[in-house]
Design an enzyme around this catalytic site. Structure first.
Site, PDB file in Angstrom:
ATOM      1  N   GLY A 103     -16.018  18.470   8.780  1.00 27.51           N
ATOM      2  CA  GLY A 103     -15.463  17.135   8.565  1.00 27.51           C
ATOM      3  C   GLY A 103     -16.207  16.382   7.479  1.00 27.51           C
ATOM      4  O   GLY A 103     -17.019  16.975   6.756  1.00 27.51           O
ATOM      5  N   ILE A 150     -10.069  17.878  13.472  1.00 25.31           N
ATOM      6  CA  ILE A 150      -8.765  17.680  14.103  1.00 25.31           C
ATOM      7  C   ILE A 150      -8.189  16.307  13.791  1.00 25.31           C
ATOM      8  O   ILE A 150      -6.993  16.087  13.874  1.00 25.31           O
ATOM      9  CB  ILE A 150      -8.798  17.892  15.640  1.00 25.31           C
ATOM     10  N   ASP A 151      -9.070  15.365  13.416  1.00 30.05           N
ATOM     11  CA  ASP A 151      -8.619  13.982  13.227  1.00 30.05           C
ATOM     12  C   ASP A 151      -7.760  13.779  11.987  1.00 30.05           C
ATOM     13  O   ASP A 151      -7.088  12.763  11.867  1.00 30.05           O
ATOM     14  CB  ASP A 151      -9.831  13.045  13.089  1.00 30.05           C
ATOM     15  N   GLY A 194      -9.649  10.259  17.888  1.00 26.41           N
ATOM     16  CA  GLY A 194      -9.524   9.612  16.580  1.00 26.41           C
ATOM     17  C   GLY A 194     -10.272   8.289  16.599  1.00 26.41           C
ATOM     18  O   GLY A 194      -9.697   7.266  16.915  1.00 26.41           O
ATOM     19  N   ARG A 195     -11.573   8.362  16.297  1.00 26.42           N
ATOM     20  CA  ARG A 195     -12.381   7.139  16.331  1.00 26.42           C
ATOM     21  C   ARG A 195     -12.086   6.232  15.143  1.00 26.42           C
ATOM     22  O   ARG A 195     -12.060   5.032  15.255  1.00 26.42           O
ATOM     23  CB  ARG A 195     -13.868   7.502  16.288  1.00 26.42           C
ATOM     24  N   THR A 511      17.268  24.979  10.513  1.00 25.62           N
ATOM     25  CA  THR A 511      17.524  26.352  10.919  1.00 25.62           C
ATOM     26  C   THR A 511      16.189  27.053  11.065  1.00 25.62           C
ATOM     27  O   THR A 511      15.264  26.785  10.288  1.00 25.62           O
ATOM     28  CB  THR A 511      18.372  27.125   9.889  1.00 25.62           C
ATOM     29  N   MET A 555      13.691  37.341  13.785  1.00 28.35           N
ATOM     30  CA  MET A 555      14.916  36.841  13.153  1.00 28.35           C
ATOM     31  C   MET A 555      14.642  36.378  11.720  1.00 28.35           C
ATOM     32  O   MET A 555      13.524  36.517  11.226  1.00 28.35           O
ATOM     33  CB  MET A 555      15.478  35.691  13.960  1.00 28.35           C
ATOM     34  N   GLN A 645      13.349  33.104  20.015  1.00 26.28           N
ATOM     35  CA  GLN A 645      12.934  32.436  18.774  1.00 26.28           C
ATOM     36  C   GLN A 645      13.756  31.181  18.483  1.00 26.28           C
ATOM     37  O   GLN A 645      13.345  30.331  17.708  1.00 26.28           O
ATOM     38  CB  GLN A 645      13.070  33.396  17.583  1.00 26.28           C
TER      39      GLN A 645
HETATM   40  P1  ADP Z   1     -18.224  16.203  10.858  1.00 27.41           P
HETATM   41  O1  ADP Z   1     -18.566  17.183   9.800  1.00 27.41           O
HETATM   42  O2  ADP Z   1     -17.266  16.790  11.852  1.00 27.41           O
HETATM   43  O3  ADP Z   1     -17.816  14.875  10.297  1.00 27.41           O
HETATM   44  P2  ADP Z   1     -20.835  15.071  11.524  1.00 27.41           P
HETATM   45  O4  ADP Z   1     -20.551  13.749  10.921  1.00 27.41           O
HETATM   46  O5  ADP Z   1     -21.559  15.077  12.833  1.00 27.41           O
HETATM   47  O6  ADP Z   1     -19.531  15.963  11.747  1.00 27.41           O
HETATM   48  O7  ADP Z   1     -21.694  15.916  10.470  1.00 27.41           O
HETATM   49  C1  ADP Z   1     -22.122  17.216  10.755  1.00 27.41           C
HETATM   50  C2  ADP Z   1     -23.500  17.445  10.160  1.00 27.41           C
HETATM   51  O8  ADP Z   1     -23.461  17.284   8.745  1.00 27.41           O
HETATM   52  C3  ADP Z   1     -24.556  16.445  10.615  1.00 27.41           C
HETATM   53  O9  ADP Z   1     -25.138  16.799  11.842  1.00 27.41           O
HETATM   54  C4  ADP Z   1     -25.583  16.546   9.510  1.00 27.41           C
HETATM   55  O10 ADP Z   1     -26.382  17.679   9.661  1.00 27.41           O
HETATM   56  C5  ADP Z   1     -24.708  16.730   8.280  1.00 27.41           C
HETATM   57  N1  ADP Z   1     -24.478  15.426   7.645  1.00 27.41           N
HETATM   58  C6  ADP Z   1     -23.543  14.505   7.959  1.00 27.41           C
HETATM   59  N2  ADP Z   1     -23.621  13.430   7.155  1.00 27.41           N
HETATM   60  C7  ADP Z   1     -24.642  13.676   6.301  1.00 27.41           C
HETATM   61  C8  ADP Z   1     -25.247  12.957   5.225  1.00 27.41           C
HETATM   62  N3  ADP Z   1     -24.792  11.760   4.853  1.00 27.41           N
HETATM   63  N4  ADP Z   1     -26.283  13.533   4.604  1.00 27.41           N
HETATM   64  C9  ADP Z   1     -26.752  14.741   4.966  1.00 27.41           C
HETATM   65  N5  ADP Z   1     -26.210  15.463   5.958  1.00 27.41           N
HETATM   66  C10 ADP Z   1     -25.186  14.960   6.624  1.00 27.41           C
END
Ligand code: ADP
Length: 728
Positions: A103, A150-151, A194-195, A511, A555, A645
């Site tokens: 993410g 997923i968000d 979804g925060r 379809t 199909m 299907q």
């Molecule tokens: P997502 O990738 O699902 O948004 P997180 O925000 O928890 O999940 O980020 C996952 C990991 O990525 C964190 O635990 C951290 O190790 C790293 N990370 C997130 N933001 C930063 C940042 N600004 N700088 C460095 N590493 C980061």
């Protein structure tokens, strides 16, 4: 290249499919891949947490949720010392290319590591941890991000890995909740993940017809409690037995105060004296097997990631735009994501919505209309629009009718439902459809209005013209397959003979075959694809115990879309398409391929054959040939999937596609009615945008003698499917 790949942050279904594609594409390209376990934690640990991955290490994982590499949230990586250690481990393994599947947090970390790379390496040399030679060998860290969340909160791409699967879980749950709520006359308040992004809540509300959706991007204003109570009371009065309120985790009011499920429950119980139940969907939304869409998009993106790593440059995010994988500078995407967060914090919702992109904006405004308890009423000139189906039933057709009725009636237009497709049109089986007539149609498969495969013939035209005249039809919406398109063309071709034919006609592609011109996707195809994929997963599982090869027939008629996309989503080794036909030489070659596979330890073989791939080399023939020639090495079973299907409840993709296409079609139809333009058009999704195709030239759009478009965007996926499914 020596590539490191990791999954990080919240896991999402489809990450494994992306990993498989990265590993196999890299190996086929002659590169080396190291899997980094538990995200940045493994990168900092180094050693056994960073291991070389082989072809078979990613076998059998397409259908698995979660991530086999593991994921984590690493606090250490947020510190410069943690990133320095990570850089040291990467250089010591010879890695200077990274694919990060995660993410916006994980991708921010990757961007930072890329930017700091030269200074981190200089520090490591200064500290004596690396030699200057080691550092000069890796002057640059190539980074490609894949959106794993997923968000679907990453702007600049259509949809992220896992969000289609999450929507499946939510919509399935809400459908079930709705049926029990309906039996007991209850209100359900459902909390959706979804925060900071309301995408899942918004799409789930469109797909389920939930009356209320509260999302971070459109917080209700002061006095919302009263408005909500009035709305639900009005719903009960209008005849709805059950109501669903969808609430995003991060829902807030316009003053920034959080809105919780308990608060909504207490409010409704106190003021409405109704039974209110709460469901918090939680991690159910994250888990389970990925949908066909998530498997295929992840596969496409994973392969594109390896290709992008070949170019030295700034980090990019590879995401789907329309149906193509394309890169966006990661920096821009992260900047936009921060801007959305800031806009939400500042209470500037309009800005946040705009930054989410035009699709989000449109979905939000369509939802507003569809979620109304009663129509608004006329705002200008009104028209009489007839709606009908043509061709075989396709899941999602009902949603298209529901959307057209609600969107048109809301503005005071009259909607006439033509029952039983072409038969009803010829016989005049036509009746008005009102706002509440389509209540509850969102989730139902099949075609409530009725449909059949009849095609209009010359004898029918007089009767059709009479009925159109009698019911004063001013515009026609036909939701269906190729028959719909042919009807639209016939009406146009005969408008000089029948004055009542001088009306605009718009076809909405529906379809399971996905064989219509002017649209990358047709309503129903995604449901059929998921039905195939679910069954094939089971078949593969059943065969694991014995060395067995399955030949599965799907199909699609003269279009191989379902065959190819299901082969891609299930990891089939062979696919037989009508676009290519089948030659005996190829069958023998495939037979040798299966034999070699089983000899080298393979336990399951899978070939998918489209029903029209060849009239003589039938599924039975292929299975018999393989069985006879496979001798004692493996046995063969065939499975002809048939009508399963065509049935089933429509998937969220098909429901939201139905809403999107119908909304576009209605808008255009009204515009044509207002300007008195009698055109026949097909609405479609082309490269991610709603567009229209003139059906006067239908013949030019179709492959001569074949019921499929001349150009089909998905055909190049053949190479990818074959590359990833072959043996090393
Ligand atoms: P997502 O990738 O699902 O948004 P997180 O925000 O928890 O999940 O980020 C996952 C990991 O990525 C964190 O635990 C951290 O190790 C790293 N990370 C997130 N933001 C930063 C940042 N600004 N700088 C460095 N590493 C980061």
């Amino acid at each position: 290249m020596k590539i490191g790949v990791l999954t990080s942050g919240g896991d999402s279904p489809g990450m494994n499919a992306a990993l498989r594609a990265v590993v196999r594409s890299a190996i086929s390209g002659g590169h080396e891949v190291l899997g980094i376990r538990r995200g940045y934690t493994g990168m900092i640990e180094g050693g056994p947490s960073m291991q070389r991955m082989g072809w078979s290490d990613v076998a059998g994982i397409l259908q698995r949720g979660g991530t086999i590499l593991g994921s984590a949230r690493s606090q250490e990586f947020r510190q410069p010392a943690g990133r320095r250690q990570a850089a040291l481990n990467l250089v010591q393994c010879g890695i200077d290319r990274l694919v990060v599947i995660g993410g916006d947090g994980s991708l921010s970390g990757a961007q930072l590591l890329h930017e700091e790379w030269p200074s981190l390496l200089a520090e490591l040399v200064e500290r004596g941890d690396l030699t200057a030679e080691q550092a000069t060998l890796h002057p640059h860290l190539g980074v490609v991000g894949l959106p794993g969340s997923i968000d679907n909160d990453l702007p600049g791409i259509d949809v992220s890995i896992g969000s289609d699967t999450a929507l499946h879980r939510i919509v399935e749950a809400v459908d079930r909740i709705f049926s029990t709520a309906d039996s007991h006359q209850r209100i359900f308040v459902v909390e959706v993940m979804g925060r900071r992004c309301g995408y899942l809540t918004l799409m789930a509300s469109l797909a389920t017809g939930a009356e209320v959706a509260i999302l971070p991007e459109s917080p209700p204003g002061p006095g919302w409690e009263e408005v909500l109570c009035q709305k639900l009371a009005a719903a009960r009065k209008a005849g709805r037995r059950a109501s669903i309120v969808l609430l995003a985790e991060g829902a807030r009011d316009s003053l920034g105060a959080p809105i919780t499920v308990n608060q909504v429950k207490d409010l409704l119980e106190t003021r409405l004296h109704e039974e209110v139940r709460i469901t918090i969907l939680g991690h159910v939304q994250r888990g389970g097997a990925p949908t066909a869409f998530d498997r295929n998009q992840s596969t496409i993106l994973g392969a594109a990631a390896v290709e992008a790593l070949g170019k030295v440059g700034e980090p990019v995010l590879i995401g789907l735009h329309g149906n193509q994988a394309s890169p966006t500078p990661l920096k821009d995407c992260l900047r936009r994501s921060l801007a959305i967060d800031q806009a939400l914090k500042d209470g500037n919702q309009e800005r946040a919505i705009e930054l989410r992109g035009p699709h989000f904006v449109r979905a939000l405004s369509t939802r507003k209309i569809l979620g109304r308890i009663e129509p608004t009423g006329p705002t200008g000139e009104t028209f009489r629009i007839a709606v009908m189906h043509a061709g075989a039933p396709a899941p999602g057709m009902n949603m298209a009718v529901r959307a057209s009725v609600r969107l048109l009636v809301d503005q005071g237009h009259t909607v006439l439902g033509i029952r039983r497709g072409m038969k009803g049109l010829v016989e005049g089986d036509i009746a008005e459809l009102r706002w509440m007539d389509v209540s509850g149609w969102s989730s139902i498969g099949g075609a409530q209005l009725g449909t059949n495969r009849r095609v209009l013939s010359g004898h029918d035209l007089y009767a059709v013209a009479r009925h159109l005249e009698h019911f004063q039809v001013q515009g026609l919406l036909i939701i269906g397959g190729l028959t719909a398109y042919q009807t639209a063309e016939t009406i146009r071709a005969n408008e000089n003979h029948y004055p009542s034919f001088a009306i605009p006609v718009i076809c909405v592609p529906a379809t399971i075959d996905n064989n219509l011109p002017g649209s990358d996707f047709s309503i129903g195809a995604d449901t059929a694809l998921n039905s195939i994929v679910e069954v094939v997963d089971r078949i593969k599982q059943s065969a694991v115990a014995s060395r067995r090869c399955f030949v599965v027939e799907v199909m699609g008629r003269e279009c191989g879309y379902l065959a190819l996309t299901s082969a891609l989503a299930t990891g089939a080794e062979r696919v037989y398409l009508p676009e290519e036909g089948i030659e005996i030489e190829r069958l023998l070659q495939d037979l040798r391929g299966f034999s070699a596979g089983f000899q080298s330890g393979r336990r399951v073989g899978l070939a998918i054959r489209n029903e029209c791939a060849n009239p003589l080399y039938t599924t039975h023939f292929i299975a018999s040939l393989f069985e006879e020639e496979g001798k004692d090495e493996f046995d063969v079973r065939q499975a002809i999937l048939g009508h399963l299907q065509q049935g089933g409840d429509p998937t969220p993709f098909d429901r939201t596609l139905a809403v999107r296409l119908t909304a576009g079609a209605c808008e255009k139809l009204l515009e044509l009615c207002k300007t008195r333009q009698a055109l026949s058009l097909g609405v479609g999704l082309q490269a991610g945008r709603t567009d229209f195709t003139d059906l006067c030239v239908l013949d030019h759009l179709l492959d001569p003698g074949r019921g499929r478009p001349r150009t089909q965007w998905w055909l190049p996926l053949r190479e990818l499917m074959r590359k990833l499914a072959q043996r090393e």
